[in-house]
Motif scaffolding. Structure first.
Motif, PDB file in Angstrom:
ATOM      1  N   THR A 138       2.049  -1.607   7.930  1.00 49.58           N
ATOM      2  CA  THR A 138       2.257  -1.249   9.391  1.00 49.58           C
ATOM      3  C   THR A 138       2.632  -2.320  10.068  1.00 49.58           C
ATOM      4  O   THR A 138       1.638  -3.103   9.990  1.00 49.58           O
ATOM      5  N   PRO A 139       3.636  -2.563  10.769  1.00 45.29           N
ATOM      6  CA  PRO A 139       3.779  -3.907  11.873  1.00 45.29           C
ATOM      7  C   PRO A 139       2.572  -3.956  12.592  1.00 45.29           C
ATOM      8  O   PRO A 139       1.827  -3.016  13.213  1.00 45.29           O
ATOM      9  N   TYR A 140       2.187  -5.047  12.938  1.00 40.91           N
ATOM     10  CA  TYR A 140       0.915  -5.541  13.736  1.00 40.91           C
ATOM     11  C   TYR A 140      -0.480  -5.096  13.290  1.00 40.91           C
ATOM     12  O   TYR A 140      -1.452  -5.320  13.772  1.00 40.91           O
ATOM     13  N   SER A 141      -0.424  -4.599  11.768  1.00 38.19           N
ATOM     14  CA  SER A 141      -1.859  -4.303  11.391  1.00 38.19           C
ATOM     15  C   SER A 141      -2.383  -5.929  10.987  1.00 38.19           C
ATOM     16  O   SER A 141      -1.493  -6.941  11.111  1.00 38.19           O
ATOM     17  N   ASP A 142      -3.726  -5.924  10.587  1.00 35.04           N
ATOM     18  CA  ASP A 142      -4.653  -7.209  10.329  1.00 35.04           C
ATOM     19  C   ASP A 142      -3.625  -7.939   9.285  1.00 35.04           C
ATOM     20  O   ASP A 142      -3.282  -9.126   9.247  1.00 35.04           O
ATOM     21  N   TRP A 149      -0.585  -7.379   8.138  1.00 34.75           N
ATOM     22  CA  TRP A 149       0.912  -7.789   8.444  1.00 34.75           C
ATOM     23  C   TRP A 149       0.744  -9.036   9.195  1.00 34.75           C
ATOM     24  O   TRP A 149       1.745  -9.888   8.983  1.00 34.75           O
ATOM     25  N   CYS A 150      -0.163  -9.181  10.003  1.00 35.24           N
ATOM     26  CA  CYS A 150      -0.182 -10.251  10.961  1.00 35.24           C
ATOM     27  C   CYS A 150      -0.318 -11.395  10.031  1.00 35.24           C
ATOM     28  O   CYS A 150       0.278 -12.601  10.192  1.00 35.24           O
ATOM     29  N   GLN A 191       2.595 -12.510   8.080  1.00 39.43           N
ATOM     30  CA  GLN A 191       3.660 -12.959   8.933  1.00 39.43           C
ATOM     31  C   GLN A 191       3.440 -14.486   9.176  1.00 39.43           C
ATOM     32  O   GLN A 191       4.255 -15.275   9.252  1.00 39.43           O
ATOM     33  N   ASN A 192       1.967 -14.989   9.430  1.00 38.96           N
ATOM     34  CA  ASN A 192       1.750 -16.268   9.763  1.00 38.96           C
ATOM     35  C   ASN A 192       1.806 -17.084   8.557  1.00 38.96           C
ATOM     36  O   ASN A 192       2.449 -18.071   8.666  1.00 38.96           O
TER      37      ASN A 192
END
Ligand SMILES: [Zn+2]
Length: 166
Positions: free
Chosen positions: A137-141, A143-144, A147-148
């Motif tokens: 899910t976008p912006y879940s821990d 996911w973030c 992304q980083n």
């Protein structure tokens, strides 16, 4: 085809397909009824080839023609079933899958340098991170986090590419 019919067809293929012929089709070298195991990486052949199966002395397991084709092409059971003639006529998709797998394997044989290995490992990391990003899910821990991380790992990959092409 019912499930029962498919099971019967599978058994039929295992007993009638010639393992030597299948291995040859997929570019596996067999010498004195031995080949290199496709389930673990090795330099010296420790896999014994029989007409209806293979056995690795290191893995200690028996594999039938379906296991072998799935492992060599990276396809699922249904594709292997198709490729091995389970359906009357294999679909073009299965042919393409087998052809591209073959090409990949030939390429893999040519490039065995340490640098390439590192590069492939790094690429696998990037792809794995992208898989997670796609499924989370976008912006879940997680996911973030990924992304980083992927920015850094892709940067490392780019560095490797520029070193190789230098
Ligand atoms: Zn093995």
């Amino acid at each position: 085809m019912t499930l029962k019919e498919k099971k019967e067809r599978k058994e039929e293929i295992i007993t009638t397909k010639n393992m030597f012929q299948v291995l040859e089709e997929y570019g596996v070298v067999v010498k004195r009824r031995m080949c290199r195991c496709m389930f673990h990486h090795e330099k010296n052949p420790s896999m014994k080839v029989f007409k209806d199966g293979v056995q690795c002395f290191v893995c200690g397991r028996n594999w039938n023609v379906f296991d072998v084709v799935m492992q060599l092409t990276g396809c699922d059971f249904n594709t292997a079933f198709d490729l091995l003639g389970g359906n009357d006529k294999p679909s073009w998709k299965s042919y393409v899958a087998a052809a591209s797998a073959k090409r990949k394997r030939l390429q893999a044989k040519q490039v065995v340098t340490h640098q390439t290995k590192m590069f492939m490992e790094q690429r696998a990391i990037v792809l794995a991170l992208k898989d997670i990003i796609d499924s989370e899910t976008p912006y879940s821990d997680l996911w973030c986090e990924c992304q980083n991380r992927v920015v850094y790992e892709e940067y490392k990959l780019d560095q490797m590419i520029s070193e190789v092409s230098r």
